[in-house]
Design a protein around this motif. Structure first.
Motif, mmCIF file in Angstrom:
data_model
loop_
_atom_site.group_PDB
_atom_site.id
_atom_site.type_symbol
_atom_site.label_atom_id
_atom_site.label_comp_id
_atom_site.label_asym_id
_atom_site.label_seq_id
_atom_site.Cartn_x
_atom_site.Cartn_y
_atom_site.Cartn_z
ATOM 1 N N SER A 39 -10.645 -0.087 -6.143
ATOM 2 C CA SER A 39 -10.242 0.405 -4.823
ATOM 3 C C SER A 39 -8.735 0.606 -4.703
ATOM 4 C CB SER A 39 -10.713 -0.557 -3.733
ATOM 5 O OG SER A 39 -10.112 -1.837 -3.895
ATOM 6 N N GLY A 40 -7.965 -0.002 -5.622
ATOM 7 C CA GLY A 40 -6.511 0.156 -5.592
ATOM 8 C C GLY A 40 -5.748 -1.096 -5.211
ATOM 9 N N LYS A 41 -6.475 -2.169 -4.922
ATOM 10 C CA LYS A 41 -5.784 -3.376 -4.444
ATOM 11 C C LYS A 41 -4.912 -4.011 -5.531
ATOM 12 C CE LYS A 41 -9.728 -6.461 -5.224
ATOM 13 N NZ LYS A 41 -10.464 -5.446 -6.005
ATOM 14 N N SER A 42 -5.389 -4.056 -6.769
ATOM 15 C CA SER A 42 -4.603 -4.673 -7.843
ATOM 16 C C SER A 42 -3.392 -3.817 -8.195
ATOM 17 C CB SER A 42 -5.475 -4.890 -9.077
ATOM 18 O OG SER A 42 -6.492 -5.836 -8.808
ATOM 19 N N THR A 43 -3.557 -2.512 -8.184
ATOM 20 C CA THR A 43 -2.424 -1.615 -8.423
ATOM 21 C C THR A 43 -1.364 -1.803 -7.350
ATOM 22 O OG1 THR A 43 -3.876 0.016 -9.474
ATOM 23 C CG2 THR A 43 -1.731 0.790 -8.722
ATOM 24 N N THR A 44 -1.804 -1.931 -6.115
ATOM 25 C CA THR A 44 -0.867 -2.171 -5.014
ATOM 26 C C THR A 44 -0.124 -3.488 -5.209
ATOM 27 O OG1 THR A 44 -2.219 -0.907 -3.456
ATOM 28 C CG2 THR A 44 -0.691 -2.517 -2.524
ATOM 29 N N MET A 45 -0.848 -4.523 -5.615
ATOM 30 C CA MET A 45 -0.202 -5.819 -5.851
ATOM 31 C C MET A 45 0.826 -5.726 -6.972
ATOM 32 S SD MET A 45 -1.063 -8.460 -3.891
ATOM 33 C CE MET A 45 -1.161 -9.998 -4.817
ATOM 34 N N ASN A 46 0.527 -4.971 -8.019
ATOM 35 C CA ASN A 46 1.481 -4.813 -9.116
ATOM 36 C C ASN A 46 2.758 -4.122 -8.648
ATOM 37 O OD1 ASN A 46 -0.140 -6.068 -11.020
ATOM 38 N ND2 ASN A 46 -1.072 -4.157 -11.720
ATOM 39 N N ILE A 47 2.601 -3.157 -7.748
ATOM 40 C CA ILE A 47 3.781 -2.474 -7.216
ATOM 41 C C ILE A 47 4.549 -3.390 -6.274
ATOM 42 C CG2 ILE A 47 4.530 -0.568 -5.717
ATOM 43 C CD1 ILE A 47 2.258 1.106 -6.965
ATOM 44 N N LEU A 48 3.836 -4.107 -5.404
ATOM 45 C CA LEU A 48 4.502 -5.052 -4.504
ATOM 46 C C LEU A 48 5.239 -6.135 -5.279
ATOM 47 C CD1 LEU A 48 1.728 -5.536 -1.770
ATOM 48 C CD2 LEU A 48 3.894 -4.318 -1.508
ATOM 49 N N GLY A 49 4.683 -6.526 -6.434
ATOM 50 C CA GLY A 49 5.308 -7.543 -7.263
ATOM 51 C C GLY A 49 6.351 -7.015 -8.224
ATOM 52 N N CYS A 50 6.659 -5.714 -8.112
ATOM 53 C CA CYS A 50 7.673 -5.073 -8.964
ATOM 54 C C CYS A 50 7.318 -5.158 -10.449
ATOM 55 C CB CYS A 50 9.056 -5.679 -8.719
ATOM 56 S SG CYS A 50 9.625 -5.501 -7.025
ATOM 57 N N LEU A 51 6.022 -5.262 -10.726
ATOM 58 C CA LEU A 51 5.541 -5.225 -12.109
ATOM 59 C C LEU A 51 5.246 -3.805 -12.545
ATOM 60 C CD1 LEU A 51 3.078 -8.241 -11.844
ATOM 61 C CD2 LEU A 51 5.325 -8.255 -12.941
ATOM 62 N N ASP A 52 5.156 -2.892 -11.585
ATOM 63 C CA ASP A 52 4.893 -1.488 -11.844
ATOM 64 C C ASP A 52 5.629 -0.682 -10.788
ATOM 65 O OD1 ASP A 52 3.900 0.771 -13.015
ATOM 66 O OD2 ASP A 52 1.782 0.258 -12.776
ATOM 67 N N VAL A 53 5.739 0.615 -11.010
ATOM 68 C CA VAL A 53 6.442 1.486 -10.062
ATOM 69 C C VAL A 53 5.503 2.593 -9.600
ATOM 70 C CG1 VAL A 53 8.746 1.043 -10.966
ATOM 71 C CG2 VAL A 53 7.356 2.847 -11.978
ATOM 72 N N PRO A 54 5.703 3.113 -8.383
ATOM 73 C CA PRO A 54 4.849 4.197 -7.899
ATOM 74 C C PRO A 54 5.087 5.487 -8.682
ATOM 75 C CG PRO A 54 6.102 3.171 -6.094
ATOM 76 C CD PRO A 54 6.687 2.698 -7.372
ATOM 77 N N SER A 55 4.069 6.321 -8.724
ATOM 78 C CA SER A 55 4.245 7.684 -9.253
ATOM 79 C C SER A 55 4.899 8.569 -8.206
ATOM 80 C CB SER A 55 2.888 8.276 -9.650
ATOM 81 O OG SER A 55 2.262 7.489 -10.639
ATOM 82 N N GLY A 56 4.670 8.254 -6.936
ATOM 83 C CA GLY A 56 5.275 8.990 -5.838
ATOM 84 C C GLY A 56 5.316 8.126 -4.597
ATOM 85 N N GLY A 57 6.065 8.564 -3.603
ATOM 86 C CA GLY A 57 6.204 7.796 -2.378
ATOM 87 C C GLY A 57 7.339 6.793 -2.463
ATOM 88 N N ARG A 58 7.451 5.935 -1.469
ATOM 89 C CA ARG A 58 8.549 4.982 -1.379
ATOM 90 C C ARG A 58 8.026 3.569 -1.187
ATOM 91 N NH1 ARG A 58 13.367 6.066 2.331
ATOM 92 N NH2 ARG A 58 14.430 5.195 0.516
ATOM 93 N N PHE A 59 8.711 2.632 -1.847
ATOM 94 C CA PHE A 59 8.435 1.213 -1.651
ATOM 95 C C PHE A 59 9.757 0.530 -1.335
ATOM 96 C CE2 PHE A 59 7.873 -3.023 -4.039
ATOM 97 C CZ PHE A 59 7.632 -3.693 -2.846
ATOM 98 N N LEU A 60 9.878 0.055 -0.108
ATOM 99 C CA LEU A 60 11.106 -0.595 0.339
ATOM 100 C C LEU A 60 10.888 -2.091 0.427
ATOM 101 C CD1 LEU A 60 12.099 1.801 3.274
ATOM 102 C CD2 LEU A 60 12.848 1.893 0.898
ATOM 103 N N PHE A 61 11.781 -2.843 -0.215
ATOM 104 C CA PHE A 61 11.788 -4.298 -0.096
ATOM 105 C C PHE A 61 13.080 -4.687 0.589
ATOM 106 C CE2 PHE A 61 12.742 -8.623 -1.494
ATOM 107 C CZ PHE A 61 11.531 -9.258 -1.310
#
Length: 235
Positions: A39-61
């Motif tokens: 569903s995308g939840k683990s991918t989202t967690m990896n991005i939130l944890g800065c273990l991966d980066v988005p292909s597009g869009g913005r992630f602000l911490f």
């Protein structure tokens, strides 16, 4: 997260794991992330944890665009602000509980005395100060997960990311771990973001984010309290 996408592979074999996720997580919240496999939840967690980066869009911490950081900068962000707890504990089998907890401090370059002081304080927070010399093999599953949580909080992170933290535990130990995470959130102000498949564990959270097909399907805001039996119930 604003319009965050994540694509794996290229051409006809490309797979879109995230298809434009918009999500706000407030400091101090306890968030459960739920959804079926894929569903995308683990991918989202990896991005939130800065273990991966988005292909597009913005992630602000804290207002800073993480997608613009390089690998070393993301590592520094993780080291300074984030703690991680995994389903499989990921403890070093031949070292003591205290040595496992001290590991992030070793990476930071803290001296031995300071590592011991902070490590023991973290073990005390999870109720294992008297087990500091025991190896993982000498601890129960619940105790091992407490050591893993102590390791995650020893650097005093702002955000704790937990991936199925009760997945390997029985019901009683699962409730103990959830009460511990709730206490860290409530008493220490740590933002907790947790992936779980279990609705009764998600009930401990104040916000539940449901993913489906690479998008946020819905968000539930809850007011929760813990019953005398250690169960989370909606107020």
């Amino acid at each position: 997260m604003r319009g965050v996408t994540k694509v794996y592979g290229e051409g006809p074999t490309a797979f879109s794991a995230l298809k434009g996720v918009d999500l706000d997580i407030q400091a101090g919240d306890f968030v459960a992330v739920m959804g079926a496999s894929g569903s995308g939840k683990s991918t989202t967690m990896n991005i939130l944890g800065c273990l991966d980066v988005p292909s597009g869009g913005r992630f602000l911490f804290r207002g800073h665009p993480v997608e613009r950081l390089d690998r070393d900068q993301r590592a520094l962000l993780r080291r300074r602000y984030l703690g991680f707890v995994f389903q499989g504990f990921n403890l070093l089998s031949r070292t003591s509980a205290l040595e496992n907890v001290e590991l992030p401090l070793l990476y930071r370059g803290e001296d031995k005395r300071r590592r011991r002081e902070l490590g023991m304080a973290a073990l005390d927070k999870v109720g294992l100060a008297n087990w500091s010399r025991n190896t993982p093999a000498e601890l129960s599953g619940g105790q091992q997960q407490r050591v893993a949580i102590a390791r995650a909080i020893v650097t005093e992170p702002d955000v704790l990311l937990a991936d199925e933290p009760t997945g390997n535990l029985d019901s009683e130990r699962s409730v103990e771990i959830m009460e511990l995470l709730s206490g860290l959130n409530r008493d220490n102000g740590i933002t907790v973001i947790m992936v779980t498949h279990e609705a009764d564990m998600a009930a401990f959270a104040r916000t539940v984010v449901h993913f489906r097909d690479g998008l946020v399907e819905r968000i539930e805001a809850r007011h929760r309290q813990v019953s005398g039996q250690g169960e989370a119930v909606e107020a």
